[in-house]
Design an enzyme around this catalytic site. Structure first.
Site, PDB file in Angstrom:
ATOM      1  N   ASP B 301       0.853  -1.210   0.000  1.00  0.00           N
ATOM      2  CA  ASP B 301       0.000   0.000   0.000  1.00  0.00           C
ATOM      3  C   ASP B 301       0.879   1.247   0.000  1.00  0.00           C
ATOM      4  OD1 ASP B 301      -2.197   1.640  -0.077  1.00  0.00           O
ATOM      5  OD2 ASP B 301      -2.762   1.359   2.013  1.00  0.00           O
ATOM      6  N   HIS B 305       4.039  10.632  -0.140  1.00  0.00           N
ATOM      7  CA  HIS B 305       3.635  12.037  -0.070  1.00  0.00           C
ATOM      8  C   HIS B 305       4.883  12.886   0.126  1.00  0.00           C
ATOM      9  CE1 HIS B 305      -0.647  11.419   0.024  1.00  0.00           C
ATOM     10  NE2 HIS B 305      -0.576  10.614   1.069  1.00  0.00           N
TER      11      HIS B 305
END
Lengths: 323, 423
Positions: B301, B305
């Protein structure tokens, strides 16, 4: 103690120490020149991301009475800039050489996050639904003034517990001092996993008030009816408000507390706030003293330097001595 | 011609565990005796030689979020984490809802050191209203379709998608989140959210959707894959459906094997993930489920960012953690048998992705040489400063993990050697 972030980070000894030294600072307020030099040369920034006139003023008065310089950092917030970089803000404050930051933010946890980037002391003046530790301190101080030692006393908190930072801090502080706490609220306004909290819960206000030593009303916001948490505010008042009839049944020795601002006609009937046993003004007054105590403990030079307590501070408010 | 001899390792694939030397010539595994004398020797003593790891769930930034990750940086992270194939999610900008975007991403993926498979969207613009051209996506080789985020909410539309895709052999993949029940949530709803004053999503918001989607899989007979389930009951529901012969499978993100809601006590936004970190009891249960073979896949997953998206108040911070370089070590650090970890990270995801059944994709002569060599005992400390990913958000920042990838071989090419990128 470097920061004051939440009540549960305090030990019972810390909590009792703050309450023990608070009268010294309450006394300062009674003087003709209500000011001591304890924090002279230190700067306290008031970083309020959320409007709160009374808490900000209370901290500002507290800091000024200790001779600290204060700096109001008003941060306009909207949903547009809620993504501000906390680190940028923290580093800006750090660069200005500030000694303590008093922070209020609509988001839970912001005071914790600031400590990652700040050397200054951080004082939580309310974060989201999470904590409002100085409110709990002033509540405990006020209750001690009215009831004496709180061990074994029964304090009833009524209202929107789920969204209340005041309730979370008060529950922790009151239970730490040995009080028994009952939370009265509709099930929709209790936090999840309430069974793990060290409190009793009830949905019957009348039954809970029978043996209450103090009643604490929380602010009920009208937006809760839009989230289907309560059908409407009228029903809320009927079931969970301190109506005139309920107030009349209370002993006059049972103090009624409220963190303010009150919604008359919602959590408290219109005329009830004028009863003698409503101690809201004491709460506001004690708020300054308890915040002075906190600032002094975090920034001051130690308890040996406490302002000297006069024997009967109320008796002669005009006699002031330099400390 | 490249030729390799992998010497002294413990070979583990779906057929079992054995001590064996492995030969590679060009892009194929060969009998070690068939490798030429000039072959490069890789010493795998003390290490495990596995079929290459396959990640069914990664976000690689491109196109549209190049500041967070690129195929180049994400690809390096993948092979350093032992992955030889990564399925990239379609919530890009633009989203993968046409064949043209699939082809564009394949071109971008030439910059990646691993194989990149592209997942498509179920609905146009992931908006949950109209079906994307699923036949066209299948035509260009898409095997998984998902709307990411909360998944398709409308049960009729999901039913249609399941029915319509059956002839194409597409797998419909769904995260499970009933958005009306989890509205506003920033973490798992429970004792910790109660004290931390953060709005929570109850486990039931996930489990209701798992129940619903299992029912729709039964109704349609189509294949359905659950993405990043997180609660003990969700996996129990999937296992029960599998026993009943319903063709469903499920994956878990590696961080859900270790971290729980209590780990948010300091409002560390790098641990804000979706679905949220659950309770300690869930973590214990899902670990047991991986050990017993109940959970099909462990995925990274990987959600990179840039720093500014995490250095915000908790409710304004973006969700997600990088994971490509830690997923394997996170799983190996949990005392789960390595063969179960490799089943969940190599042969089972490969099978679901259509890369070959476990009996076909083994370490035997003739099979494509996608291989990962792992030292299961080597410890390392996680630091996004030194990771290859451009993302700076690791839920495991500062943690010490056990199990390090020594060598990664993609199509017979050594892309990681001694834990470093070779080129």
């Amino acid at each position: 103690m470097k920061h004051l972030l939440s009540i549960d980070e305090l030990s019972e000894a810390d909590l009792r120490e703050i309450l023990r030294i608070t009268p010294s600072f309450a006394e300062v307020a009674q003087r003709r020149i209500a000011k001591v030099p304890a924090l002279r040369g230190q700067t306290v920034a008031l970083l309020f991301y959320e409007d709160s006139t009374r808490t900000r003023l209370s901290f500002e008065v507290a800091a000024k009475r200790l001779s600290a310089d204060t700096l109001n950092v008003s941060v306009k917030t909207s949903s547009v800039n809620k993504g501000e970089s906390l680190r940028d803000t923290a580093e800006t404050i750090e660069a200005m050489g500030i000694d303590a930051v008093v922070v209020r933010h609509r988001s839970s946890g912001v005071p914790w996050q600031l400590t990652k980037w700040l050397d200054a002391s951080v004082i939580n003046a309310g974060d989201g639904w999470h904590q409002h530790p100085t409110q709990a301190l002033l509540d405990c101080f006020t209750l001690q003034q009215k009831l004496g030692d709180l061990a074994g006393s029964h304090i009833v908190l009524v209202g929107d517990i789920k969204h209340s930072r005041v309730a979370r801090s008060d529950v922790q502080a009151l239970t730490m001092l040995g009080a028994e706490v009952t939370l009265v609220a509709p099930p929709t306004l209790l936090p999840p996993a309430i069974g793990t909290w060290p409190v009793r819960t009830s949905h019957d206000l009348d039954a809970s008030l029978v043996d209450a030593d103090a009643v604490y009303l929380l602010r009920m916001q009208s937006e809760r009816q839009h989230e289907a948490l309560v059908p409407d505010l009228r029903e809320y008042s009927t079931l969970y408000g301190l109506t005139a009839a309920r107030a009349a049944k209370l002993s006059p020795h049972v103090p009624i507390l409220h963190p303010g601002p009150m919604n008359r006609g919602v959590e408290i009937a219109a005329d009830v706030p004028d009863l003698e046993q409503v101690v809201v003004v004491d709460q506001v007054r004690n708020g300054v003293a308890v915040r002075m105590a906190v600032l002094f403990l975090l920034l001051g030079s130690g308890v040996n330097d406490l302002p000297k307590v006069h024997a009967q501070p109320q008796a002669d408010a005009n006699v002031g001595t330099a400390v | 011609m490249t030729a390799l001899i992998i010497r002294g390792g413990t070979v583990i694939d779906s057929t079992g565990t054995r001590t064996e030397d492995v030969g590679v010539v060009d892009d194929r595994i060969v009998d070690v005796a068939a490798a030429p004398d000039s072959a490069t020797v890789i010493d795998a003593t003390g290490c495990v030689v596995s079929t290459g790891l396959v990640d069914l769930h990664a976000h690689m930034g491109e196109p549209g979020d190049e500041a967070a990750e690129t195929m180049e940086s994400g690809g390096r992270a993948a092979v350093l984490g032992g992955f030889t194939t990564v399925l990239v999610m379609p919530n890009t900008m633009p989203p993968v809802d046409t064949a043209a975007v699939v082809e564009h991403i394949r071109t971008l993926a030439n910059a990646a050191l691993c194989h990149v498979e592209v997942a498509g969207c179920i609905t146009v613009d992931r908006a949950g209203t109209h079906l994307a051209p699923l036949g066209e996506l299948a035509e260009v080789g898409v095997r998984f379709v998902t709307d990411c985020g909360a998944g398709v909410q409308n049960p009729l539309l999901l039913r249609r998608a399941l029915e319509y895709t059956t002839p194409f052999g597409l797998t419909i993949a769904q995260p499970a989140d009933c958005v009306e029940l989890s509205v506003g949530a920033e973490m798992h709803e429970g004792e910790w959210s109660s004290w931390l004053g953060l709005p929570g999503a109850p486990s039931e918001a996930e489990e209701i959707m798992v129940m619903r989607d299992i029912a729709l899989a039964r109704l349609t007979g189509a294949r359905l894959h659950f993405q990043t389930l997180s609660t003990a009951r969700s996996f129990a529901l999937v296992a029960e459906a599998q026993r009943a012969g319903i063709t469903v499978s499920a994956e878990i993100a590696s961080h859900h094997l270790v971290l729980c809601d209590a780990d948010l006590s300091t409002y560390d936004t790098s641990r804000k993930v979706e679905p949220p970190l659950r309770e300690l009891s869930d973590v214990a249960a899902v670990r047991h489920d991986v050990s017993s073979g109940l959970i099909d896949c462990i995925v990274s997953d990987h959600t990179p960012h840039s720093t500014d998206r995490k250095e915000r108040p908790f409710d304004a911070a973006e969700a997600g953690s990088v994971g490509l370089e830690t997923a394997l070590a996170v799983a190996l650090s949990q005392d789960i048998a390595i063969s179960q970890v490799l089943r969940a990270m190599s042969w089972r995801p490969a099978e679901l992705l259509g890369l070959g059944s476990p009996s076909e994709r083994t370490i035997t002569p003739g099979v494509t040489a996608d291989l990962t060599i792992i030292d299961p005992h080597e410890r390392f400390t996680v630091s996004t400063q030194t990771q290859a990913t451009a993302g700076t958000n690791s839920a495991f920042e500062g943690a010490e993990l056990r199990g390090r990838v020594r060598t990664t071989i993609v199509d017979g090419r050594v892309v990681v050697h001694e834990g470093e990128i070779t080129q």
